[in-house]
Design a protein around this motif. Sequence first.
Motif, PDB file in Angstrom:
ATOM      1  N   ALA A  90      49.277 -30.158  27.375  1.00  0.00           N
ATOM      2  CA  ALA A  90      48.230 -29.322  27.957  1.00  0.00           C
ATOM      3  C   ALA A  90      47.905 -29.756  29.384  1.00  0.00           C
ATOM      4  N   THR A  91      47.910 -31.054  29.620  1.00  0.00           N
ATOM      5  CA  THR A  91      47.631 -31.567  30.968  1.00  0.00           C
ATOM      6  C   THR A  91      48.740 -31.170  31.940  1.00  0.00           C
ATOM      7  N   GLY A  92      49.990 -31.256  31.496  1.00  0.00           N
ATOM      8  CA  GLY A  92      51.099 -30.811  32.348  1.00  0.00           C
ATOM      9  C   GLY A  92      50.999 -29.333  32.675  1.00  0.00           C
ATOM     10  N   ILE A  93      50.647 -28.519  31.696  1.00  0.00           N
ATOM     11  CA  ILE A  93      50.470 -27.082  31.918  1.00  0.00           C
ATOM     12  C   ILE A  93      49.320 -26.853  32.892  1.00  0.00           C
ATOM     13  N   ALA A  94      48.221 -27.570  32.709  1.00  0.00           N
ATOM     14  CA  ALA A  94      47.063 -27.422  33.593  1.00  0.00           C
ATOM     15  C   ALA A  94      47.414 -27.802  35.029  1.00  0.00           C
ATOM     16  N   MET A  95      48.199 -28.856  35.200  1.00  0.00           N
ATOM     17  CA  MET A  95      48.602 -29.263  36.554  1.00  0.00           C
ATOM     18  C   MET A  95      49.448 -28.167  37.206  1.00  0.00           C
ATOM     19  N   ARG A  96      50.389 -27.605  36.448  1.00  0.00           N
ATOM     20  CA  ARG A  96      51.208 -26.508  36.979  1.00  0.00           C
ATOM     21  C   ARG A  96      50.340 -25.302  37.318  1.00  0.00           C
ATOM     22  N   ALA A  97      49.382 -25.002  36.456  1.00  0.00           N
ATOM     23  CA  ALA A  97      48.500 -23.857  36.683  1.00  0.00           C
ATOM     24  C   ALA A  97      47.673 -24.036  37.950  1.00  0.00           C
ATOM     25  N   VAL A  98      47.048 -25.189  38.092  1.00  0.00           N
ATOM     26  CA  VAL A  98      46.201 -25.447  39.262  1.00  0.00           C
ATOM     27  C   VAL A  98      47.029 -25.429  40.547  1.00  0.00           C
ATOM     28  N   ASN A  99      48.283 -25.853  40.455  1.00  0.00           N
ATOM     29  CA  ASN A  99      49.165 -25.852  41.626  1.00  0.00           C
ATOM     30  C   ASN A  99      49.843 -24.509  41.876  1.00  0.00           C
ATOM     31  N   GLY A 100      49.513 -23.494  41.081  1.00  0.00           N
ATOM     32  CA  GLY A 100      50.093 -22.166  41.280  1.00  0.00           C
ATOM     33  C   GLY A 100      51.540 -22.059  40.830  1.00  0.00           C
ATOM     34  N   GLU A 101      51.966 -22.923  39.918  1.00  0.00           N
ATOM     35  CA  GLU A 101      53.363 -22.974  39.489  1.00  0.00           C
ATOM     36  C   GLU A 101      53.570 -22.462  38.062  1.00  0.00           C
ATOM     37  N   LEU A 102      52.576 -21.807  37.487  1.00  0.00           N
ATOM     38  CA  LEU A 102      52.680 -21.339  36.105  1.00  0.00           C
ATOM     39  C   LEU A 102      52.861 -19.825  36.101  1.00  0.00           C
ATOM     40  N   PRO A 103      54.029 -19.351  35.660  1.00  0.00           N
ATOM     41  CA  PRO A 103      54.194 -17.901  35.548  1.00  0.00           C
ATOM     42  C   PRO A 103      53.262 -17.347  34.464  1.00  0.00           C
ATOM     43  N   ASP A 104      52.875 -16.083  34.605  1.00  0.00           N
ATOM     44  CA  ASP A 104      51.961 -15.465  33.649  1.00  0.00           C
ATOM     45  C   ASP A 104      52.740 -14.694  32.589  1.00  0.00           C
ATOM     46  N   PRO A 105      52.836 -15.250  31.371  1.00  0.00           N
ATOM     47  CA  PRO A 105      53.542 -14.538  30.317  1.00  0.00           C
ATOM     48  C   PRO A 105      52.675 -13.490  29.614  1.00  0.00           C
ATOM     49  N   THR A 106      51.412 -13.341  30.050  1.00  0.00           N
ATOM     50  CA  THR A 106      50.450 -12.515  29.309  1.00  0.00           C
ATOM     51  C   THR A 106      50.319 -11.093  29.819  1.00  0.00           C
TER      52      THR A 106
END
Length: 158
Positions: A90-106
Amino acid sequence: MNDAPQYATANAVDTLARTIWGEARGEGIPGMEAVASVILNRTANPSWWGHDIVSVCLQPWQFSCWNDGDPNKQKLHSVSLRSDPDFSSATGIAMRAVNGELPDPTRGSDSYYALSMPIPPKWATRSAFTFIIGRHAFYRLQIAAPSGDPDATCHSHV
């Protein structure tokens, strides 16, 4: 030197990671990424549900893991990277999200609920439905619910 931006980022990562873990730790990486995306989608469209990651996560009655009386709330404060591999994810996902590196699968979803709920929330209409991942149904609502409406909450019971 001003440490406010670093603190703000660290606080956002920590709050987001705890919310992801509290809401979707039993859903694997795809389910946790989907919850993170809902939070980012809300952040991108500030409204009654908050204006940044921390305020979106902590908005009353929105993410059940933060609600008083929810069994996950106490766990949120004691989980650590060393104690739980899902929290590390969850922390790794949060870091990617905050850095704008998480694609939106939703597909732009801003809401979801746990399919284990005996009665779906009133806002869970067929026209707003986007998809199901794991034990959560995701929605993109066109009209935001009023502030403080407990039926507008994202519910997850893991």
